[in-house]
Design a protein around this motif. Structure first.
Motif, PDB file in Angstrom:
ATOM      1  N   SER A 115       0.845  -1.191   0.000  1.00 43.26           N
ATOM      2  CA  SER A 115       0.000   0.000   0.000  1.00 43.26           C
ATOM      3  C   SER A 115       0.885   1.248   0.000  1.00 43.26           C
ATOM      4  N   GLU A 116       1.935   1.219   0.816  1.00 47.74           N
ATOM      5  CA  GLU A 116       2.872   2.336   0.844  1.00 47.74           C
ATOM      6  C   GLU A 116       3.640   2.456  -0.470  1.00 47.74           C
ATOM      7  N   LYS A 117       3.822   1.339  -1.147  1.00 54.06           N
ATOM      8  CA  LYS A 117       4.530   1.336  -2.422  1.00 54.06           C
ATOM      9  C   LYS A 117       3.637   1.789  -3.569  1.00 54.06           C
ATOM     10  N   GLY A 118       2.326   1.868  -3.323  1.00 56.38           N
ATOM     11  CA  GLY A 118       1.392   2.360  -4.329  1.00 56.38           C
ATOM     12  C   GLY A 118       0.781   1.281  -5.205  1.00 56.38           C
ATOM     13  N   TYR A 119       0.981   0.007  -4.857  1.00 57.32           N
ATOM     14  CA  TYR A 119       0.422  -1.078  -5.669  1.00 57.32           C
ATOM     15  C   TYR A 119      -1.042  -1.340  -5.344  1.00 57.32           C
ATOM     16  N   ILE A 120      -1.449  -1.034  -4.099  1.00 60.66           N
ATOM     17  CA  ILE A 120      -2.840  -1.212  -3.666  1.00 60.66           C
ATOM     18  C   ILE A 120      -3.219  -0.063  -2.742  1.00 60.66           C
ATOM     19  N   THR A 121      -4.508   0.079  -2.532  1.00 57.80           N
ATOM     20  CA  THR A 121      -4.980   0.977  -1.467  1.00 57.80           C
ATOM     21  C   THR A 121      -5.597   0.105  -0.392  1.00 57.80           C
ATOM     22  N   LEU A 122      -5.277   0.390   0.852  1.00 58.57           N
ATOM     23  CA  LEU A 122      -5.757  -0.388   2.000  1.00 58.57           C
ATOM     24  C   LEU A 122      -6.527   0.547   2.929  1.00 58.57           C
ATOM     25  N   THR A 123      -7.842   0.368   2.996  1.00 49.27           N
ATOM     26  CA  THR A 123      -8.688   1.258   3.801  1.00 49.27           C
ATOM     27  C   THR A 123      -9.657   0.443   4.653  1.00 49.27           C
ATOM     28  N   GLU A 124     -10.252   1.145   5.606  1.00 46.35           N
ATOM     29  CA  GLU A 124     -11.304   0.582   6.454  1.00 46.35           C
ATOM     30  C   GLU A 124     -10.858  -0.706   7.159  1.00 46.35           C
ATOM     31  N   VAL A 125      -9.612  -0.676   7.667  1.00 52.17           N
ATOM     32  CA  VAL A 125      -9.124  -1.833   8.419  1.00 52.17           C
ATOM     33  C   VAL A 125      -9.825  -1.853   9.771  1.00 52.17           C
ATOM     34  N   ARG A 126     -10.529  -2.933  10.049  1.00 51.17           N
ATOM     35  CA  ARG A 126     -11.353  -3.012  11.267  1.00 51.17           C
ATOM     36  C   ARG A 126     -11.015  -4.261  12.073  1.00 51.17           C
ATOM     37  N   GLU A 127     -11.018  -4.078  13.388  1.00 47.63           N
ATOM     38  CA  GLU A 127     -10.858  -5.199  14.312  1.00 47.63           C
ATOM     39  C   GLU A 127     -12.236  -5.780  14.616  1.00 47.63           C
ATOM     40  N   ASN A 128     -12.309  -7.071  14.808  1.00 44.82           N
ATOM     41  CA  ASN A 128     -13.580  -7.720  15.099  1.00 44.82           C
ATOM     42  C   ASN A 128     -13.804  -7.983  16.585  1.00 44.82           C
ATOM     43  N   LYS A 129     -12.761  -7.794  17.405  1.00 47.68           N
ATOM     44  CA  LYS A 129     -12.894  -8.149  18.817  1.00 47.68           C
ATOM     45  C   LYS A 129     -13.850  -7.233  19.577  1.00 47.68           C
ATOM     46  N   ASP A 130     -14.073  -6.011  19.071  1.00 46.44           N
ATOM     47  CA  ASP A 130     -14.992  -5.080  19.742  1.00 46.44           C
ATOM     48  C   ASP A 130     -16.234  -4.835  18.902  1.00 46.44           C
ATOM     49  N   GLY A 131     -16.569  -5.772  18.063  1.00 42.88           N
ATOM     50  CA  GLY A 131     -17.678  -5.566  17.156  1.00 42.88           C
ATOM     51  C   GLY A 131     -18.988  -6.165  17.605  1.00 42.88           C
ATOM     52  N   GLY A 132     -19.173  -6.383  18.915  1.00 46.95           N
ATOM     53  CA  GLY A 132     -20.429  -6.952  19.407  1.00 46.95           C
ATOM     54  C   GLY A 132     -20.499  -8.448  19.111  1.00 46.95           C
ATOM     55  N   TRP A 133     -21.748  -8.953  19.202  1.00 49.77           N
ATOM     56  CA  TRP A 133     -21.942 -10.395  19.004  1.00 49.77           C
ATOM     57  C   TRP A 133     -21.614 -10.836  17.582  1.00 49.77           C
ATOM     58  N   GLY A 134     -21.892  -9.946  16.636  1.00 46.33           N
ATOM     59  CA  GLY A 134     -21.578 -10.300  15.246  1.00 46.33           C
ATOM     60  C   GLY A 134     -20.083 -10.472  15.049  1.00 46.33           C
ATOM     61  N   GLY A 135     -19.302  -9.531  15.598  1.00 48.84           N
ATOM     62  CA  GLY A 135     -17.854  -9.622  15.489  1.00 48.84           C
ATOM     63  C   GLY A 135     -17.309 -10.817  16.252  1.00 48.84           C
ATOM     64  N   LYS A 143      -9.686  -9.607  11.327  1.00 47.90           N
ATOM     65  CA  LYS A 143      -9.792  -8.250  10.817  1.00 47.90           C
ATOM     66  C   LYS A 143     -10.429  -8.274   9.439  1.00 47.90           C
ATOM     67  N   THR A 144     -10.944  -7.124   9.033  1.00 43.04           N
ATOM     68  CA  THR A 144     -11.455  -6.945   7.675  1.00 43.04           C
ATOM     69  C   THR A 144     -10.897  -5.640   7.122  1.00 43.04           C
ATOM     70  N   ALA A 145     -10.817  -5.564   5.794  1.00 46.82           N
ATOM     71  CA  ALA A 145     -10.285  -4.350   5.170  1.00 46.82           C
ATOM     72  C   ALA A 145     -10.772  -4.274   3.738  1.00 46.82           C
ATOM     73  N   ARG A 146     -10.693  -3.073   3.195  1.00 43.48           N
ATOM     74  CA  ARG A 146     -11.037  -2.825   1.811  1.00 43.48           C
ATOM     75  C   ARG A 146      -9.746  -2.676   1.023  1.00 43.48           C
ATOM     76  N   VAL A 147      -9.533  -3.541   0.018  1.00 47.54           N
ATOM     77  CA  VAL A 147      -8.293  -3.539  -0.764  1.00 47.54           C
ATOM     78  C   VAL A 147      -8.635  -3.279  -2.230  1.00 47.54           C
ATOM     79  N   THR A 148      -7.939  -2.314  -2.843  1.00 47.61           N
ATOM     80  CA  THR A 148      -8.153  -1.982  -4.248  1.00 47.61           C
ATOM     81  C   THR A 148      -6.816  -2.002  -4.982  1.00 47.61           C
ATOM     82  N   ILE A 149      -6.771  -2.647  -6.125  1.00 46.97           N
ATOM     83  CA  ILE A 149      -5.548  -2.705  -6.931  1.00 46.97           C
ATOM     84  C   ILE A 149      -5.427  -1.413  -7.736  1.00 46.97           C
ATOM     85  N   THR A 150      -4.282  -0.764  -7.672  1.00 49.58           N
ATOM     86  CA  THR A 150      -4.055   0.496  -8.378  1.00 49.58           C
ATOM     87  C   THR A 150      -3.494   0.229  -9.778  1.00 49.58           C
TER      88      THR A 150
END
Length: 333
Positions: free
Chosen positions: A171-191, A202-209
């Motif tokens: 992501s730092e190299k510019g090959y992908i974008t990495l956003t919305e990285v979320r932890e599941n341990k504090d996500g309630g019963w669903g998490g 964890k979950t994240a949104r990854v886009t190829i540049t």
């Protein structure tokens, strides 16, 4: 000599075998010995050599019988044995020469075929290691981990949570974008359910540049795009075995050999964070499984196992794939 009465005259001088025929016999012995050595090699590398050997042996025996027949014919007809044997020398030498020539051709073709197979395997394997060192899953990615982590399925948008440092690096190299990285341990019963039952940490949104598409290789895994990027430089040094296997509809090759591996210095710290200390060293051995794509008419890399040059393999991916595909070793390759 034998007369018409059939009586043998002991006083009759027996024909003396000339030096030419002695040399011819010596030549035959040499050719026979060389052809037998070559045949043993060919028998180990090409199943058709056995048939070739039998054909030439039959030719040799037939020629010898013909030579003996001409000698006996000279005895009965009162001809010159030396002349007749000399006239038949070419008949017996020809099968010897053809036998040696045939074995040389068979060995040459076998060696050439094996060299081509090894060269093609080397190209496929080095491409996989040098251009496809790491796969980055795109889309809504779920990172799997926990106490009893299961194997992630890239086709379902999954990757191991331990690989997350690589996502940050590229992501730092510019090959992908990495956003919305979320932890599941504090996500309630669903998490909690996702983490406990499915191993999603964890979950994240990854886009190829566009830069990533330019410098890597994009491959579709199910409905998910996966970006393959290089992580270092691999060089196959020697292929020690290249065996053909057959499946229900496809052909496979199990290739074993030695190679060197040099990690990209810029990636060293990230690699250590994600996968720990490299215990295999620079000089390694490998065992890889290739499959032949009948539509694209080329071999493709599937899986591999690695180990230190003088140690044991650290995984059994190839063996598991062979068993899963119910592959059987073929005698044709």
């Amino acid at each position: 000599m034998f007369e018409s009465t059939g009586k043998f005259e002991p006083s009759q001088k027996q024909p003396v075998i000339p030096i030419f025929d002695m040399l011819r016999s010596a030549w035959e012995v040499v050719v026979w010995a060389v052809s037998r050595i070559i045949s043993q090699f060919v028998l180990k590398t090409n199943g058709c050599a056995n048939s070739i050997c039998k054909i030439f042996e039959q030719q040799r025996e037939a020629a010898r019988e013909f030579t003996r027949y001409r000698g006996m014919q000279s005895e009965f007809e009162g001809g010159d044995v030396k002349t007749n044997l000399r006239s038949t020398a070419g008949v017996e030498r020809s099968p010897c020469f053809l036998r040696l020539l045939g074995f040389i051709i068979a060995v040459s073709l076998t060696a050439c075929t094996q060299r081509n197979a090894n060269s093609e395997a080397t190209s496929v394997i080095e491409h996989a290691w040098n251009r496809r060192g790491l796969g980055l899953v795109s889309g809504e990615v779920r990172f799997i981990g926990g106490l009893n982590p299961r194997k992630p399925d890239p086709a379902k948008g999954e990757d191991a949570v331990s690989e997350l440092p690589f996502y940050r690096f590229y992501s730092e190299k510019g090959y992908i974008t990495l956003t919305e990285v979320r932890e599941n341990k504090d996500g309630g019963w669903g998490g909690f359910f996702q983490m406990a039952m499915n191993g999603v940490i964890k979950t994240a949104r990854v886009t190829i540049t566009p830069l990533g598409r330019q410098n890597g290789e994009v491959e579709s895994a199910g409905n998910v795009e996966e970006l393959w990027v290089p992580t270092g430089t691999a060089k196959v040094e020697e292929i020690v075995s290249n065996e053909l296997y057959s499946g229900s509809t496809e052909q496979y090759r199990v290739v074993q050999g030695t190679h060197t591996w040099d990690l990209d210095p810029d990636l060293a710290a990230t690699y250590a964070e994600a996968r720990g200390t490299d215990s295999l060293g620079r000089e390694r051995k490998f065992r890889a499984l290739l499959v032949f794509d009948a539509f694209e008419k080329k071999w493709k890399y599937l899986v591999a196992d690695f180990g230190p040059r003088t140690g044991q393999f650290t995984s059994d991916n190839v063996e598991q794939a062979v068993m899963a595909h119910q592959l059987t070793r073929s005698t044709d390759g």
